[in-house]
Design a protein around this motif. Sequence first.
Motif, PDB file in Angstrom:
ATOM      1  N   CYS A 226      -2.540  -4.807   0.048  1.00  0.00           N
ATOM      2  CA  CYS A 226      -1.936  -4.737   1.056  1.00  0.00           C
ATOM      3  C   CYS A 226      -1.194  -3.680   1.755  1.00  0.00           C
ATOM      4  N   PRO A 227      -2.012  -2.508   1.797  1.00  0.00           N
ATOM      5  CA  PRO A 227      -1.262  -1.316   2.060  1.00  0.00           C
ATOM      6  C   PRO A 227      -0.921  -1.248   3.539  1.00  0.00           C
ATOM      7  N   VAL A 228       0.378  -0.513   3.729  1.00  0.00           N
ATOM      8  CA  VAL A 228       0.743  -0.304   5.027  1.00  0.00           C
ATOM      9  C   VAL A 228       1.394   1.256   5.213  1.00  0.00           C
ATOM     10  N   ALA A 229       1.597   1.777   6.337  1.00  0.00           N
ATOM     11  CA  ALA A 229       2.062   3.010   6.622  1.00  0.00           C
ATOM     12  C   ALA A 229       3.350   3.284   6.058  1.00  0.00           C
ATOM     13  N   CYS A 230       3.396   4.536   5.706  1.00  0.00           N
ATOM     14  CA  CYS A 230       4.793   4.993   4.818  1.00  0.00           C
ATOM     15  C   CYS A 230       5.883   4.759   5.715  1.00  0.00           C
ATOM     16  N   GLY A 231       5.681   5.004   6.806  1.00  0.00           N
ATOM     17  CA  GLY A 231       7.006   4.601   7.863  1.00  0.00           C
ATOM     18  C   GLY A 231       7.506   3.379   8.036  1.00  0.00           C
ATOM     19  N   HIS A 232       6.699   2.026   7.378  1.00  0.00           N
ATOM     20  CA  HIS A 232       7.021   0.896   7.124  1.00  0.00           C
ATOM     21  C   HIS A 232       7.676   0.489   5.974  1.00  0.00           C
ATOM     22  N   HIS A 233       8.816   0.302   5.643  1.00  0.00           N
ATOM     23  CA  HIS A 233       9.326  -0.029   4.454  1.00  0.00           C
ATOM     24  C   HIS A 233       9.047   0.997   3.358  1.00  0.00           C
ATOM     25  N   ASN A 234       8.806   2.222   3.600  1.00  0.00           N
ATOM     26  CA  ASN A 234       8.402   3.364   2.638  1.00  0.00           C
ATOM     27  C   ASN A 234       7.166   3.139   2.107  1.00  0.00           C
TER      28      ASN A 234
END
Length: 577
Positions: A226-234
């Motif tokens: 469930c990857p997210v961008a590093c800008g979202h909760h690191n």
Amino acid sequence: MAALRPLPLLLLLLAWRCGGEDAEVLCASSACYTLHRSGSAWEKAQERCRHNGGSLAPVRSAAEAALLRELLDTARWDGPAWIGLALPRGRCVQPQEPLRGFSWVAGGEQGNFSQWESEPGDTCVSARCASLRAGRGWRAGGCQTSLPAFLCKFSFQGMCGLLPLAGRGSVTFSTPFGVRTARLAAAPFGTLAEVRCEHGERSSYAICKGPLAGGGFAWDPPGPLCPVACGHHNGGCQQLCLDGPGESSPRCACHPGSVLAEDMTSCIPKDFCHPNPCQGSCRPLPGGFECGCEPGYALAADGRGCSDVDECESGPCQHLCHNIPGGFQCHCPPGYRPAGPAGHLCHDVDECAEPHACPQLCINIPGSFRCACRPGFQRQPEGDSCLDVDECLRDPCPGACRNFPGGYECQCPPGSIRDGDGHGCSPGEAIPNNIPQSSGITPQSSGITPQSSSIAPETSSSIPRSSSSIPQSSSSIPGTPRIPWTTSIPRTPGMPTAGLGAGSGEHSADGPRLLLYYIVGSLVAILLLLAFALALVACRKRAGRREKPPAKNAADNYCWVPEQPESRGERRKQKQK
């Protein structure tokens, strides 16, 4: 996508979803325990556990009992559940044994742990099976009784940890033993994880694989899912989130001195000692490590290797020192034995304490011994035996010499006495002629009885030369009573008499020998006197025969016959006629 790479295995694992059942699962170490809320008899419950590769759960130790109690508390189950403890038909209950004659159907060592809530009934006929109730102990009952639940145990080679998720999502675990669950702190080898991300259109999958090259088990792909961008909760990372060009999803990283944990999001201090870079021991430090060596070794110049220390250079031993890897050994030369703390000292061995070390004298010296001989003996040139020395060969005495083992003594001539040490002779003292008389011997010869004789011997001879009286004899009186006679026994200078020498302190050491001389001299003198007396008697007879020659007559040619008493009467008759 990386999550779809193991497609054949993934398709196989997806088939488990169709036949999986919901059950409470607790995995720890290398085993998983399941609680199945399904009513069945003991045999049926055991069959269902075996169908999935396990067995009804044993409770061999207090730690295993705690895991089952935790599973029942998590499932909020307070009813009875079958466990894998049974007494087959034909076997009797044994009250003195921990398991009371029951045995674990899973096999292996039975153990001595027991947790009976109540004692099982005494029987040898019917089969009995045990059940477990939360917060209580074991209870035995009929195996055909249907209970509402049962406990299974499944063993594995290893476990995978938590599946890391970068963003929000839900995970459903399909275990190899046919149980589906959403709560699994540790997943056994072969578990398939289906992940549904919060903003994803499709599901992602990961599988527990192993053992890996470095050991252990891990998820493939490692995540986080469930990857997210590093800008979202690191990006869900604990320290660093890397989202560079060409990367399909962000990934986590750690600062120098730390490494990613198994969840691929957390960071743990780097273990610089794994694998061990040192030849000896390794101690981790912040940002590095420190090597150490065992006793007897020193750290090498490179800071990692170990070299042996030569302890013998410090002289720890009293005599001989032998260096060995990691230590040293003390040795003692012949004639010494180890002593003191750790045998570093040497004590002399007293060889003379051993029996038969030497034939005569033994002299102990440091490290050895020496044999010696007593005075009067000498050692052989090639050996330790002692031979007697013949001192008489040196002619040490004025007279005769007698050798004996270890010494000699002088035989002094008449007129001298032996010195106190027996190695010399001194002139004798004048001894008066008060010799005790002897009346126990009376010589006899041809009817002649000697009456008295006085023989005057010379000073240096034991044979009498003259006589002052000649014993008288009578041939007309045969059978004359014996008359005792006395003699004056010649005295040899140096010979003790009855009144001298026996109590003399000067010659007390030679008393027995002088007494022997006295007795032998007395016997010789008496025998000589007897011979002399017999000679005189024989001479007297010869002289008498020469003075009166016998007259010859006719009767000399006849033998006189004694008169018979019977013939006297006949003679009288002849005279009367």
